[in-house]
Design a protein around this motif. Structure first.
Motif, PDB file in Angstrom:
ATOM      1  N   ARG A 143     -19.692 -68.097 -72.033  1.00  0.00           N
ATOM      2  CA  ARG A 143     -18.367 -68.582 -71.647  1.00  0.00           C
ATOM      3  C   ARG A 143     -17.476 -67.445 -71.178  1.00  0.00           C
ATOM      4  O   ARG A 143     -16.746 -67.566 -70.194  1.00  0.00           O
ATOM      5  CB  ARG A 143     -17.705 -69.306 -72.817  1.00  0.00           C
ATOM      6  N   SER A 144     -17.548 -66.355 -71.872  1.00  0.00           N
ATOM      7  CA  SER A 144     -16.790 -65.175 -71.466  1.00  0.00           C
ATOM      8  C   SER A 144     -17.612 -64.387 -70.454  1.00  0.00           C
ATOM      9  O   SER A 144     -18.818 -64.231 -70.600  1.00  0.00           O
ATOM     10  CB  SER A 144     -16.495 -64.291 -72.670  1.00  0.00           C
ATOM     11  N   ALA A 145     -16.938 -63.886 -69.456  1.00  0.00           N
ATOM     12  CA  ALA A 145     -17.633 -63.092 -68.443  1.00  0.00           C
ATOM     13  C   ALA A 145     -18.186 -61.798 -69.016  1.00  0.00           C
ATOM     14  O   ALA A 145     -19.009 -61.135 -68.383  1.00  0.00           O
ATOM     15  CB  ALA A 145     -16.678 -62.792 -67.289  1.00  0.00           C
ATOM     16  N   TYR A 146     -17.729 -61.444 -70.232  1.00  0.00           N
ATOM     17  CA  TYR A 146     -18.200 -60.203 -70.844  1.00  0.00           C
ATOM     18  C   TYR A 146     -19.482 -60.410 -71.635  1.00  0.00           C
ATOM     19  O   TYR A 146     -20.104 -59.449 -72.073  1.00  0.00           O
ATOM     20  CB  TYR A 146     -17.119 -59.636 -71.770  1.00  0.00           C
ATOM     21  N   LEU A 147     -19.873 -61.646 -71.818  1.00  0.00           N
ATOM     22  CA  LEU A 147     -21.082 -61.961 -72.571  1.00  0.00           C
ATOM     23  C   LEU A 147     -22.217 -62.197 -71.582  1.00  0.00           C
ATOM     24  O   LEU A 147     -22.329 -63.273 -70.990  1.00  0.00           O
ATOM     25  CB  LEU A 147     -20.847 -63.215 -73.420  1.00  0.00           C
ATOM     26  N   THR A 148     -23.032 -61.187 -71.375  1.00  0.00           N
ATOM     27  CA  THR A 148     -24.084 -61.259 -70.363  1.00  0.00           C
ATOM     28  C   THR A 148     -25.421 -60.754 -70.899  1.00  0.00           C
ATOM     29  O   THR A 148     -25.468 -60.029 -71.886  1.00  0.00           O
ATOM     30  CB  THR A 148     -23.712 -60.419 -69.122  1.00  0.00           C
ATOM     31  N   ALA A 149     -26.473 -61.158 -70.226  1.00  0.00           N
ATOM     32  CA  ALA A 149     -27.815 -60.679 -70.547  1.00  0.00           C
ATOM     33  C   ALA A 149     -28.556 -60.477 -69.226  1.00  0.00           C
ATOM     34  O   ALA A 149     -28.355 -61.241 -68.279  1.00  0.00           O
ATOM     35  CB  ALA A 149     -28.553 -61.684 -71.418  1.00  0.00           C
ATOM     36  N   TYR A 150     -29.419 -59.463 -69.197  1.00  0.00           N
ATOM     37  CA  TYR A 150     -30.147 -59.144 -67.985  1.00  0.00           C
ATOM     38  C   TYR A 150     -31.619 -58.878 -68.295  1.00  0.00           C
ATOM     39  O   TYR A 150     -31.957 -58.319 -69.341  1.00  0.00           O
ATOM     40  CB  TYR A 150     -29.579 -57.889 -67.318  1.00  0.00           C
TER      41      TYR A 150
END
Length: 126
Positions: free
Chosen positions: A53-60
């Motif tokens: 939901r937050s743009a800061y919560l990411t995975a790659y």
């Protein structure tokens, strides 16, 4: 239920950049995790990246770290995939997928995403 549509694919030379967009309709996009997957000819679909939901919560995925960036603009119901320093092995159909959860506990599991776009072709020439 939410529907997602990808755009922005195309043909680019190795070392070039593309930005893919995933635009949603039919739901409150802020309540969805959004992931990008890709499938190359003769290969299985693989996880690329995801955002909570937050743009800061990411995975790659390891193979795109430092080259690809996922971001989201909830006001536009759109998630972006900025792809830089593209390689020939990045050639694939890229799919956007949405899951009705805002967490990012298991972003790599494609079965957790019930909503998928039709895909957009990315071709990188060497």
């Amino acid at each position: 239920q939410v529907q997602v549509v990808e755009s922005g694919g195309g043909l680019v030379q190795a070392g070039g950049s593309l930005r893919l967009s995933c635009t949603a309709s039919g739901g409150t996009f802020t309540n969805y995790r959004v992931g990008w997957f890709r499938q190359a000819p003769g290969k299985e679909r693989e996880f690329v990246t995801a955002v909570g939901r937050s743009a800061y919560l990411t995975a790659y995925a390891d193979f795109v770290k430092g080259r690809f960036t996922i971001s989201r603009d909830n006001a536009k119901n759109t998630v972006y995939l900025q792809m830089n320093n593209l390689k020939a092995e990045d050639t694939a159909v890229y799919y956007c997928a949405a899951a009705p959860t805002t967490n990012l506990r298991t972003p790599r599991i494609s079965d957790e995403y019930p909503y998928w776009g039709q895909g957009t072709q990315v071709t990188v020439s060497s």
